[in-house]
Design a protein around this motif. Sequence first.
Motif, short mmCIF file in Angstrom:
data_model
loop_
_atom_site.label_atom_id
_atom_site.label_comp_id
_atom_site.label_asym_id
_atom_site.label_seq_id
_atom_site.Cartn_x
_atom_site.Cartn_y
_atom_site.Cartn_z
N LYS A 23 0.81 -1.22 0.00
CA LYS A 23 0.00 0.00 0.00
C LYS A 23 0.85 1.27 0.00
O LYS A 23 0.60 2.17 -0.81
CB LYS A 23 -0.96 -0.01 1.19
N PRO A 24 1.83 1.42 0.88
CA PRO A 24 2.65 2.63 0.84
C PRO A 24 3.38 2.82 -0.49
O PRO A 24 3.52 3.95 -0.97
CB PRO A 24 3.63 2.44 2.00
N VAL A 25 3.84 1.72 -1.08
CA VAL A 25 4.54 1.83 -2.36
C VAL A 25 3.60 2.33 -3.45
O VAL A 25 3.95 3.21 -4.25
CB VAL A 25 5.16 0.47 -2.74
N LEU A 26 2.37 1.78 -3.49
CA LEU A 26 1.40 2.22 -4.49
C LEU A 26 1.01 3.68 -4.29
O LEU A 26 0.89 4.45 -5.25
CB LEU A 26 0.16 1.33 -4.45
N LYS A 27 0.81 4.07 -3.04
CA LYS A 27 0.48 5.47 -2.75
C LYS A 27 1.61 6.39 -3.18
O LYS A 27 1.39 7.46 -3.75
CB LYS A 27 0.19 5.65 -1.26
N PHE A 28 2.83 5.97 -2.90
CA PHE A 28 3.99 6.79 -3.28
C PHE A 28 4.07 6.96 -4.79
O PHE A 28 4.26 8.08 -5.29
CB PHE A 28 5.27 6.14 -2.74
N LEU A 29 3.93 5.86 -5.53
CA LEU A 29 4.05 5.94 -6.99
C LEU A 29 2.94 6.79 -7.60
O LEU A 29 3.20 7.64 -8.47
CB LEU A 29 4.02 4.53 -7.58
N LEU A 30 1.70 6.59 -7.15
CA LEU A 30 0.60 7.35 -7.73
C LEU A 30 0.71 8.84 -7.38
O LEU A 30 0.46 9.70 -8.23
CB LEU A 30 -0.73 6.79 -7.24
N ALA A 31 1.06 9.14 -6.14
CA ALA A 31 1.22 10.54 -5.75
C ALA A 31 2.35 11.19 -6.53
O ALA A 31 2.22 12.33 -7.00
CB ALA A 31 1.47 10.63 -4.25
#
Length: 345
Positions: A23-31
Amino acid sequence: MAGLLEAKEYIKNFYSKYEIYIKPVLKFLLALISFILINSMMGYMQAISGFAIPLMAALFCSFLPWSVAVLFAAGFMLAHFYALALECAVVALAVFLLIFLLYFRFTPKDGLVVLLLPLLFGLRIPYLIPVALGLLASPVSMISCTCGVIVYYLMKFASDNMTLLTGVNAENTSQRFRLMIDGLMDNKAMMITIISFAITILVVYMIRRMSMDHAWTIAIIAGILTNAVILLVGELIFDLHLSILGILLGSLISGCLAKVVQFLSLNLDYSRTERVQFEDDDYYYYVKAVPKIVMAPQEKRVKKIHTQRKTTTAAPKQPTTIKTSNGVSRTRIVEQDEEETWDSI
């Protein structure tokens, strides 16, 4: 088909096992992608147009809810509007305040939609969002979808009319306000897109809740056709300068991606449908039960086969008593593979 089902279950199990890291990785990439997209479309404030500021902001958003990433995206846009013209920043701030009042009041968990829509507009496949919302959410998600459309067209207007906005006399503040307000209120393409997406969400939601077979697939096809027809009719009536080929190709790709979303979220076996009838004191029930297709990934087992060596054991010692010619008794002890030994008695 069995291989796809096994891959789906493997992905679900892998995600549930490592969700705290994924989840943190996906949030980081999308942001990060969203902030870079804002800087590339606008880019008026050089101080935040580099890579370092979006990177730090994306790292900060990776451990927080999606709504925080939406606030950061709004902050980036306001900074660029301020660098372009103060009046543009004031109008954008008023629009953002209205959006946040609706967004945080009704759909606070749909921050992902607000971030994804501008990105998918850039990829020419924004039609995936209303279909996916109709499949997975409720009609209330029309609010977050509308917010995402407004954000994209606000950025697009500033990018397309930068020369006009900066060319106005700095002392003529009211004219800049008028340009920004008219750019939003008179944007027919934005209005038709909002109407199209809202109707698409309703159509998909209503059809996928029906009890007929393959309701989700029918809902996807109906939603894609509804959206494409409304946009094409709007193009013919209002001359929106939309690409007809782009609408058709984008709708086709969006439909395929929506089918992938359906496969990952719900996959039913209509060949084993059961209909059950029962009653209680107040009602008589007619129930249609459609089983889900679930196939757990097969575990590979390795069997080790050990070859056994054939071993020979020595025969036990067997004493044999014999008499010699002179009448003396002797005991003869014989061992396998050994010399004979004699013991005198």
